[in-house]
Design an enzyme around this catalytic site. Structure first.
Site, PDB file in Angstrom:
ATOM      1  CG  ASP A   1      -2.022   1.058   1.029  1.00  0.00           C
ATOM      2  OD1 ASP A   1      -2.635   1.084  -0.054  1.00  0.00           O
ATOM      3  OD2 ASP A   1      -2.259   1.856   1.945  1.00  0.00           O
TER       4      ASP A   1
ATOM      5  CG  PHE B   1       1.009   4.857 -11.431  1.00  0.00           C
ATOM      6  CD1 PHE B   1       2.274   4.317 -11.345  1.00  0.00           C
ATOM      7  CD2 PHE B   1       0.213   4.855 -10.287  1.00  0.00           C
ATOM      8  CE1 PHE B   1       2.748   3.766 -10.153  1.00  0.00           C
ATOM      9  CE2 PHE B   1       0.666   4.303  -9.089  1.00  0.00           C
ATOM     10  CZ  PHE B   1       1.932   3.762  -9.029  1.00  0.00           C
TER      11      PHE B   1
ATOM     12  CG  ASP C   1       4.768   8.709 -11.091  1.00  0.00           C
ATOM     13  OD1 ASP C   1       4.997   8.771  -9.871  1.00  0.00           O
ATOM     14  OD2 ASP C   1       4.852   7.658 -11.740  1.00  0.00           O
TER      15      ASP C   1
END
Ligand code: IMP
Length: 197
Positions: free
Chosen positions: A70, A151, A154
């Site tokens: 996570d 993604f 970023d």
């Protein structure tokens, strides 16, 4: 040994496969194993709690050794938000452009742009043993998105010591400095023995 990687995010899986390449280890994606729950509700208060929850549930369902991560972005001026809510910061369904737009809006006029990506990884064994590691990448949030790689956040994140965003850097450079890269290297060091025993 086969290890289930509890993610359906192709980008993450690719990063994990690149970094976590240990001899004799076969990493299997969640969508390659039939009958697994579609989604695990990520409702823990910490990255570590969510990673453990995902790994535990998929380990129980698959009976395979299972690794789950996570991760998210913590922004200093926002009291470490979006944190564990990073994926759904701008609401459901999860949209990277909407999340980035919300982040820029919240930081309008804010001078302190310090932020960091964090990642926790959990490993669960079918016999009930559990381990966790973490990694962090400090940087800052710029004023407009730049770059097309990667993604999530970023295009807005410039890691410390660099002039380019994560979305402008190539994958190998990102892996070498990213939160997930750091956590995976810790995992590879610490779990080598247990995974290749
Ligand atoms: P999760 O770890 O799948 O719950 O996702 C956390 C969210 O944090 C993602 O949807 C992204 O918005 C963000 N995130 C985590 N790691 C990265 C990264 O390496 N780059 C950009 N965004 C990230």
């Amino acid at each position: 040994m086969r290890v289930l990687v509890a993610t359906r995010n192709r980008h993450k899986l690719e990063e994990i496969r690149q970094i976590f390449a240990l001899p004799g280890l076969e990493l299997v994606a969640a969508d390659e194993v039939p009958g697994l729950p579609e989604d695990v509700v990520e409702d823990a208060a910490t990255f570590e709690g969510n990673a453990l929850k995902k790994a535990r549930e998929l380990c129980r369902a698959s009976k395979l050794w299972t690794m789950a991560d996570d991760s998210g972005l913590e922004v200093s001026a926002l009291g470490n938000a979006p944190g564990v809510y990073s994926a759904r910061y701008a609401g459901e369904p999860c949209s990277y452009p909407a999340n980035n737009a919300k982040l820029l809006c919240e930081l309008q006029g804010v001078e302190d742009r310090r932020a960091r990506f964090r990642c926790a990884i959990a490993l669960c064994a079918p016999d009930g043993r559990e381990w966790t590691v973490d990694g962090c990448c400090p940087g800052r949030i710029i004023h407009e998105p730049r770059g097309a790689n990667g993604f999530g956040y970023d295009p807005l994140f410039v890691p410390d010591g660099y002039g380019q965003t994560f979305a402008e850097l190539d994958g190998a450079t990102k892996n070498a400095i990213s939160h997930r890269g750091a956590a995976l290297r810790h995992a590879a060091e610490r779990w080598l023995q247990v995974l290749t025993a």
